[in-house]
Design an enzyme around this catalytic site. Structure first.
Site, PDB file in Angstrom:
ATOM      1  N   GLU A 413       0.811  -1.214   0.000  1.00  0.00           N
ATOM      2  CA  GLU A 413       0.000   0.000   0.000  1.00  0.00           C
ATOM      3  C   GLU A 413       0.847   1.268   0.000  1.00  0.00           C
ATOM      4  O   GLU A 413       0.476   2.273  -0.612  1.00  0.00           O
ATOM      5  CB  GLU A 413      -0.954   0.002   1.195  1.00  0.00           C
ATOM      6  CG  GLU A 413      -2.122  -0.958   1.053  1.00  0.00           C
ATOM      7  CD  GLU A 413      -1.767  -2.391   1.371  1.00  0.00           C
ATOM      8  OE1 GLU A 413      -2.580  -3.291   1.069  1.00  0.00           O
ATOM      9  OE2 GLU A 413      -0.667  -2.630   1.917  1.00  0.00           O
ATOM     10  N   PHE A 436      -9.211  -2.222   0.177  1.00  0.00           N
ATOM     11  CA  PHE A 436     -10.200  -1.939   1.219  1.00  0.00           C
ATOM     12  C   PHE A 436      -9.679  -0.781   2.057  1.00  0.00           C
ATOM     13  O   PHE A 436      -8.466  -0.649   2.253  1.00  0.00           O
ATOM     14  CB  PHE A 436     -10.438  -3.149   2.133  1.00  0.00           C
ATOM     15  CG  PHE A 436     -11.113  -4.317   1.480  1.00  0.00           C
ATOM     16  CD1 PHE A 436     -12.496  -4.450   1.525  1.00  0.00           C
ATOM     17  CD2 PHE A 436     -10.376  -5.281   0.820  1.00  0.00           C
ATOM     18  CE1 PHE A 436     -13.128  -5.528   0.923  1.00  0.00           C
ATOM     19  CE2 PHE A 436     -10.985  -6.368   0.219  1.00  0.00           C
ATOM     20  CZ  PHE A 436     -12.371  -6.490   0.261  1.00  0.00           C
ATOM     21  N   PRO A 442      -0.861   1.151   6.024  1.00  0.00           N
ATOM     22  CA  PRO A 442       0.561   1.174   5.632  1.00  0.00           C
ATOM     23  C   PRO A 442       0.903   2.287   4.645  1.00  0.00           C
ATOM     24  O   PRO A 442       2.069   2.646   4.506  1.00  0.00           O
ATOM     25  CB  PRO A 442       0.777  -0.205   4.987  1.00  0.00           C
ATOM     26  CG  PRO A 442      -0.308  -1.063   5.542  1.00  0.00           C
ATOM     27  CD  PRO A 442      -1.481  -0.144   5.703  1.00  0.00           C
ATOM     28  N   HIS A 482     -12.541  -5.813   6.751  1.00  0.00           N
ATOM     29  CA  HIS A 482     -13.050  -5.434   5.437  1.00  0.00           C
ATOM     30  C   HIS A 482     -14.263  -4.514   5.554  1.00  0.00           C
ATOM     31  O   HIS A 482     -15.053  -4.416   4.615  1.00  0.00           O
ATOM     32  CB  HIS A 482     -13.454  -6.680   4.630  1.00  0.00           C
ATOM     33  CG  HIS A 482     -12.324  -7.610   4.343  1.00  0.00           C
ATOM     34  ND1 HIS A 482     -11.868  -8.529   5.257  1.00  0.00           N
ATOM     35  CD2 HIS A 482     -11.534  -7.752   3.243  1.00  0.00           C
ATOM     36  CE1 HIS A 482     -10.861  -9.209   4.731  1.00  0.00           C
ATOM     37  NE2 HIS A 482     -10.641  -8.750   3.516  1.00  0.00           N
TER      38      HIS A 482
END
Length: 692
Positions: A413, A436, A442, A482
């Site tokens: 990410e 998501f 991160p 999620h």
């Protein structure tokens, strides 16, 4: 290698390089002599590293990109900056060419036509690796797509990322190395290893040095040198750059150098260093002087060059001291770059238009952008041809535009987000996706430290145009990893724009506007609205707007209006919301015919406070509705603003409603429903508010 100097480096290059290194040494000495004057703002110098930096900077070309780190003042001299320029930043002067007095010494951003380009970067303790690798990715993409119009005469652009060896332990550096190795980007990582972090040394903090570490990233060629030897440094870099301009692949150069000055002006070497005597034996100056003498320079020639450097540095310092300081009004400049979309454009409901689900509105928006703009590309986890996104939000795009324009990334990410800084710097317009909202954490360092500050801290030189798509919200027992809502975290990051649409037409219009916007944009897309499968969300389906439809940021929309009669006789209530909250409110409002208005914010930054306040003054009661747990949220900040600015117009305290204040959204549907807002909970809140 010193004996081969006459056949490989001409005397003019040697003279200029020695002059530049002498300037760097003179600057370090001058700063120390004037410590009380210059230590007001923290700084570090290149002393001990200077000949390596000169060897590198003097061989870069205007088409190249370079990311210096905070000790690289000699590198900046070598690419053509003057001591005066650097001193303007040292003293945080108004005409500091890098940031206008906004950031530290040797934290450059540069866009001069005759010099290598330096996009904005942070304090460069590893965070610069991802954006600079993004630059190299942009260079590669433009070459593949034939987007360069310049004739580089065989000297193709490269990216150079300068790093201290201690910073290589950062996880983000590994993400950069991984992508450079995987995709074979034209980037050179120059690692300056002086054996220290701040007070911690290499033995305490590193299992291996950068040369050893990079062996695990197959496809990056590694070399190592003694960076205190100018000749060795110059020739090694010359060879690497020659190969890179032809073969277009990544390198890492590990250079051992002594640190002969303080870590920074605020952390002085005498406080903790136990190796100073040994380090001073590695001083690059005597080595360089021996090389100069071997080439035929006399001792008097050398002394003359050193004296000229000292005089130049002293004169530039006196000139810099006399320059104007920043003014208070300067602080508000360059928060956002101007956007071309300031009013609604195109047809929202074209004749004979078809109704589409929300996910298709986004899909068609991206498809049209890619058809119209070759500089547009899409990447992220699972958006490539096999799947087209876990929600099919990128379906068919890879097949239409090819794997160079639509591609998967590793689970990185930070790289997905931070690489867009570099891509934008090369003139591209990337659209990226974090799969998501729960996975965004991160990447927050890159979003906050690099992207959001690029335009502001570069004093308007480097806006970072990109779109970050973030599927968000709870839907269908997604469970704790999620289902999260994270907008309150991102609305605290200044310098980015944030959209959170509730329907397909708004999503398409905001996507088009975001692409044309020179600023970084985050678009939250609620998973439960993508397909309108959640009961009560049919309003998310809309007629597909036309190709030219664009919706400006910062303009809220009244999706439901209380009747004039109810407003006149009262009471009525205003619901302020966005995303899924709009649909909960629409369904709850059916229980109060004509008594409820709903304001859909559409964008969270910028926020349409003018519309919020104007509508509040017509309704006198307000409920701010969010999917997040309420405490310490964006929703509460809206409620506070209303009460601060519209207190006299209120007939009841502003109410907020959101999820229960719990650490995570549980998996079982009964628990999920108990935690989240719903139409029934909104109805109960409205009933209480109207009766107040």
């Amino acid at each position: 290698m010193e004996s081969n100097i006459s056949t490989q480096i001409d005397k003019a290059t040697l003279r200029q390089s020695f002059f530049l290194a002498s300037q760097a040494r003179a600057m370090a000495a001058l700063y120390e002599d004037n410590f009380k004057l210059v230590s007001k703002y923290v700084h570090a110098t290149s002393r001990g590293h200077e000949v390596l930096q000169v060897a590198l900077g003097s061989q870069l070309l205007p088409q190249d990109f370079v990311a210096p780190y905070y000790r690289d003042d000699a590198l900046l001299l070598a690419i053509g900056m003057q001591p005066y320029d650097l001193m303007l930043q040292l003293l945080a002067k108004r005409n500091d060419p890098f940031s206008g007095g906004r950031t530290y010494y040797s934290h450059p951003s540069l866009k001069d036509e005759d010099k290598p380009k330096i996009p904005h970067q942070s304090s460069a303790t590893g965070m610069q690796a991802i954006p600079t690798t993004g630059v190299a990715m942009g260079i590669q993409y433009k070459e593949k797509m034939g987007l360069y119009t310049e004739d580089f005469q065989g000297q193709l652009p490269i990216a150079v990322c300068s790093l201290g060896d201690a910073s290589v332990t950062e996880g983000e550096v590994a993400e950069a190395f991984q992508m450079a190795a995987l995709k074979q980007f034209p980037i050179l990582y120059v690692v300056q290893d002086n054996g220290w972090d701040i007070s911690a040394n290499a033995e305490e903090t590193r299992a291996q040095n950068a040369f050893e570490y990079i062996q695990g990233f197959h496809g990056i060629e590694a070399r190592q040198i003694q960076g205190n030897n100018f000749l060795e440094s110059y020739l090694e870099i010359q060879d690497i750059l020659r190969i890179m301009r032809k073969e277009r692949r990544p390198f890492l150069l590990h250079a051992s150098v002594p640190l002969l000055n303080h870590h920074t002006s605020g952390v002085r070497m005498e406080w903790y260093r136990d190796d100073l005597e040994e380090q001073r034996k590695l001083d690059p100056t005597p080595i360089f002087i021996r090389q100069m003498l071997a080439e035929g320079f006399s001792q008097s020639d050398i002394e003359e060059i050193e004296q000229a450097a000292k005089e130049k540095v002293q004169a530039d310092f006196e000139r810099a001291l006399a320059q104007e300081d920043p003014q208070a009004e300067d602080i508000f400049k360059h928060v956002y770059a101007p956007t071309p979309v300031t009013s609604e454009q195109g047809e929202r409901r074209p004749t004979n238009g078809e109704e589409k689900v929300m996910v298709d509105s986004a899909l068609f928006a991206v498809q049209e952008l890619m058809e119209d703009h070759p500089e547009c590309l899409l990447y992220g986890q699972d958006v490539g041809g096999r799947l087209g996104g876990v929600f099919r939000e990128a379906a068919t795009l890879a097949q239409k535009f090819g794997d160079d324009r639509v591609f998967n990334t590793p689970i990185q990410e930070a790289f997905i987000i931070g690489s867009t800084v570099g891509m934008a710097a090369t003139g591209l317009r990337p659209i990226v996706e974090v799969q998501f909202a729960d996975y965004i954490w991160p990447g927050l360092n890159q979003l906050f430290t690099e992207l959001s500050r690029s335009y502001y801290l570069s004093n308007g030189k480097w806006p970072a145009s990109m779109i970050l798509r973030v599927p968000i919200g709870a839907y269908g027992s997604g469970g704790p990893y999620h289902s999260s809502s994270v907008e309150s975290v991102l609305t605290n990051i200044k310098g980015i724009k944030i959209a959170y649409p509730s329907n397909g037409a708004d999503l398409k219009g905001l996507m088009k506007s975001a692409y044309l916007d020179p600023n970084p944009v985050v678009i939250f897309e609620h998973k439960g609205l993508y397909w309108s499968k959640v009961p009560g969300t049919a309003a998310a389906r809309t007629i597909m707007p036309d190709r030219d439809y664009a919706l400006p940021f910062g303009q809220a929309n009244m999706v439901l209006e209380a009747t004039k009669e109810k407003k006149a006789e009262g009471p009525v209530a205003l619901v302020v919301s966005y995303g899924m909250g709009v649909h909960w409110a629409l369904n709850a409002a059916k229980a109060f015919p004509g008594q409820v208005s709903i304001l859909d914010l559409r964008t969270l930054a910028p926020l349409d406070t003018e519309m919020i306040y104007a509508q509040l003054k017509k309704h006198h009661r307000c409920l701010v509705l969010t999917e997040e747990p309420v405490n310490c949220t964006f929703a509460q900040s809206i409620a506070a603003r209303i009460q601060e600015n519209c207190f006299e117009s209120l007939d009841a305290p502003v109410q907020t409603l959101g999820a229960e204040d719990l650490p995570a959204i549980p998996l079982h549907e009964n628990l999920e429903k108990a935690m989240l807002p719903s139409s029934q909970k909104v109805q109960t809140a409205l009933e209480k508010l109207l009766k107040y």
